[in-house]
Enzyme design. Structure first.
Site: not given
Ligand code: FPP
Length: 246
Positions: A21, A38, A66, A68, A70, A132, A195
């Site tokens: 996160d 990202h 997740s 959610e 979407w 792994l 959370r």
């Molecule tokens: C949470 O940060 C991150 C995500 C919902 C996306 C996770 C995706 C990646 C790390 C990149 C893709 C991964 C792979 C394996 C290709 P957030 O956007 O919720 O951050 P915020 O809470 O600061 O808004």
């Protein structure tokens, strides 16, 4: 001594689950678009996967998207899906070299066709690897997973294959997306949020929870080692007394 050197390799968690996160906030803090976060989050994924494999952790499960998620702006959803495809393409050789077996859990049918296809292709390609097991939770929601397991069992009861009294915890667990995997002993969440966010609700019943203020793009191998050390300092009792486990 570095964190890594202090880790007791005999007492590694077999399975580590991570809620990655803070990508958006990391990017915002730098005056950039969320997608930039990202992209940098992928660098952390690469570092943490390598480090977990080196140590000998058997399962690493990353909350990548997740159910959610979407609901995020369409542009961001598209960018994450494209990032997933490009990352799979870029990293597949490395996964092979490092003997990593790729796996995915979630409502994968919801993924865009190309993304789904690339993902299944990469999973197939790495399926004989023995190191792994890297599981990406995609379009994943734990309540949905539990309902899905209940539906599978109900269908078996309906067909006469199964009796209701034969449904026990083990059988239920086997019917989750994670069927066959051990439950995580350690759950890490970054970005200072406390959370669970509908992640592996059944599976983390006895997991140690580790929260860090670090935003995901800043979380690297040293941070993983620090979390494992913290885990190793805790006493896992499973309801027993201290005297019984020592
Ligand atoms: C949470 O940060 C991150 C995500 C919902 C996306 C996770 C995706 C990646 C790390 C990149 C893709 C991964 C792979 C394996 C290709 P957030 O956007 O919720 O951050 P915020 O809470 O600061 O808004």
């Amino acid at each position: 001594m570095s964190y890594k050197d202090q880790i007791d390799l005999q007492k590694l968690p077999r399975h580590i689950a991570v809620i990655m996160d803070g990508n958006g906030r990391w990017a915002k803090g730098k005056g950039k678009l969320r997608v930039f976060g990202h992209h940098n989050g992928v660098l952390s994924v690469r570092d943490v996967v390598e480090a977990a494999g080196e140590l000998g952790v058997q399962y690493l499960t990353l909350y990548t998207f997740s159910a959610e998620n979407w609901n995020r702006p369409k542009l961001e959803v598209t960018a994450i899906m494209e990032l997933l495809i490009s990352t799979l393409n870029k990293e597949i050789a490395k996964l092979m070299n490092n003997n990593v077996r790729l796996n995915a859990i979630g409502d994968l049918d919801k993924l865009p066709g190309k993304c789904h296809k690339e993902l299944l292709g990469a999973i197939e390609k790495t399926s004989a690897n023995t190191g792994l097991v890297l599981t990406l939770a995609l379009s994943y929601g734990s309540r949905n997973e539990i309902v899905h397991a209940a539906q599978r069992l109900a269908a078996k009861v309906q067909s006469g294959e199964l009796q209701p009294h034969n449904i026990d915890e083990q059988l239920f667990e086997d019917n989750l997306y994670t069927g066959g995997m051990p439950n995580p002993e350690l759950l890490i969440r970054t970005s200072g949020e406390y959370r669970i966010s509908n992640y592996l609700l059944w599976q983390i019943a006895y997991a140690e929870l580790y929260f860090t203020q670090k935003l995901w793009p800043d979380f690297r191998r040293e941070d993983l080692f620090e979390a494992i050390l913290d885990y190793q300092k805790r006493e896992r009792r499973f309801g027993k007394t201290s005297e019984q486990v020592n």
